[in-house]
Design an enzyme around this catalytic site. Structure first.
Site, PDB file in Angstrom:
ATOM      1  N   SER A 133       8.550   3.650   0.791  1.00  0.00           N
ATOM      2  CA  SER A 133       7.287   2.973  -0.214  1.00  0.00           C
ATOM      3  C   SER A 133       7.635   3.262  -1.380  1.00  0.00           C
ATOM      4  O   SER A 133       7.443   2.197  -2.405  1.00  0.00           O
ATOM      5  CB  SER A 133       6.066   3.765   0.435  1.00  0.00           C
ATOM      6  OG  SER A 133       5.035   3.071  -0.281  1.00  0.00           O
ATOM      7  N   GLY A 135       0.012   8.208  -6.521  1.00  0.00           N
ATOM      8  CA  GLY A 135       1.289   7.461  -6.992  1.00  0.00           C
ATOM      9  C   GLY A 135       1.185   6.847  -8.186  1.00  0.00           C
ATOM     10  O   GLY A 135       2.150   6.157  -8.539  1.00  0.00           O
ATOM     11  N   SER A 145       0.919  -1.269   0.010  1.00  0.00           N
ATOM     12  CA  SER A 145       0.071   0.004   0.032  1.00  0.00           C
ATOM     13  C   SER A 145       0.929   1.225  -0.034  1.00  0.00           C
ATOM     14  O   SER A 145       1.783   1.302   0.796  1.00  0.00           O
ATOM     15  CB  SER A 145      -0.998   0.046   1.233  1.00  0.00           C
ATOM     16  OG  SER A 145      -1.914   0.917   1.258  1.00  0.00           O
ATOM     17  N   GLU A 146       0.783   2.192  -1.000  1.00  0.00           N
ATOM     18  CA  GLU A 146       1.622   3.176  -1.123  1.00  0.00           C
ATOM     19  C   GLU A 146       1.690   4.325  -0.006  1.00  0.00           C
ATOM     20  O   GLU A 146       2.714   5.001   0.028  1.00  0.00           O
ATOM     21  CB  GLU A 146       1.361   3.764  -2.451  1.00  0.00           C
ATOM     22  CG  GLU A 146       0.116   4.665  -2.480  1.00  0.00           C
ATOM     23  CD  GLU A 146      -0.443   4.912  -3.933  1.00  0.00           C
ATOM     24  OE1 GLU A 146      -0.473   5.971  -4.157  1.00  0.00           O
ATOM     25  OE2 GLU A 146      -0.672   4.172  -4.909  1.00  0.00           O
ATOM     26  N   ASN A 147       0.658   4.357   0.897  1.00  0.00           N
ATOM     27  CA  ASN A 147       0.847   5.228   2.243  1.00  0.00           C
ATOM     28  C   ASN A 147       1.975   4.631   3.020  1.00  0.00           C
ATOM     29  O   ASN A 147       1.957   5.167   3.987  1.00  0.00           O
ATOM     30  CB  ASN A 147      -0.462   5.561   2.541  1.00  0.00           C
ATOM     31  CG  ASN A 147      -1.298   4.090   2.888  1.00  0.00           C
ATOM     32  OD1 ASN A 147      -1.252   3.192   2.306  1.00  0.00           O
ATOM     33  ND2 ASN A 147      -1.818   4.076   4.126  1.00  0.00           N
TER      34      ASN A 147
END
Length: 218
Positions: A88, A128, A46-48
């Site tokens: 990330s 993203g 998850s990019e967060n």
């Protein structure tokens, strides 16, 4: 509509193999986490800021500190790792992501992707996606085939592009299409539709594979 999205998410989950490191975008892609086949280990990014994304959290069991990139409450698997945004995106830009699963507003037959803005309307922004479609080894688009009857798969995108020629595979409720140098090749067709149906719902010519399979719901 829920059944259609579930169908798409279930089919997408079959694309992964044991050991894959996969990013899930916001919206429909987040549903894929609920349908990873048994017997294989896929680590979801998850990019967060974490890897080890699990299924959506059940009502009443939410952890306010665990949300996906879309702000939805999710679960985490035992091998979870939490990290900052730079780490990330370092994983993404460094080529460590096997596949990214994204939604789309439009996809062109050559793999161009438009998924971040409709001019004149308020949207969340690119997020993203720009990094993911260039950093991941494979880009899979999951979406409903049309938008209120309008084509979303086109000869050429009409909306501003996220990236050019980045999409490898498109999965909709109607079928599965591979982006090739010859055009879009339908490799699977859902039993609810005919070749004529999917072609009518698509804004560019389709090529039907000689080994065309039935897209299964399970």
């Amino acid at each position: 509509m829920a059944d259609i999205k579930e169908r798409i998410a279930k089919r997408c989950a079959k694309e992964f193999k044991d050991g894959d490191f996969v990013n899930l975008g916001i919206g429909l892609p987040t549903m894929v986490a609920d349908y990873i086949p048994e017997g294989i280990t896929v680590t979801l990014h998850s990019e967060n800021g974490f890897s080890g994304l699990g299924e959506l959290a059940k009502a009443g069991e939410e952890d306010v500190d665990i949300v996906n990139a879309g702000g939805m409450y999710v679960t985490a698997v035992d091998r979870v790792n939490y990290f900052d945004t730079s780490t990330s995106f370092g994983l993404v830009r460094g080529g460590h992501v096997e596949a990214t699963v994204l939604g789309a507003m439009e996809v062109a037959e050559n793999g161009d992707l438009a998924n971040w803005i409709v001019p004149g309307k308020k949207v969340a922004g690119m997020g993203g996606a720009m990094d993911l479609v260039t950093g991941a080894k494979r880009c899979i688009v999951v979406m409903q085939h049309t938008q209120k009857g309008a084509h979303k798969i086109l000869k050429k995108c009409t909306l501003p592009l996220t990236a050019e020629r980045c999409v490898d595979l498109i999965i909709t409720e109607m079928g599965v299409m591979e982006v090739t140098s010859q055009g879009l090749v339908v490799t699977e067709l859902h039993q609810d539709y005919t070749k004529e149906d999917i072609q009518k719902a698509t804004g560019c010519p389709l090529i039907f594979s000689d080994t065309l399979k039935i897209m299964e719901d399970n």
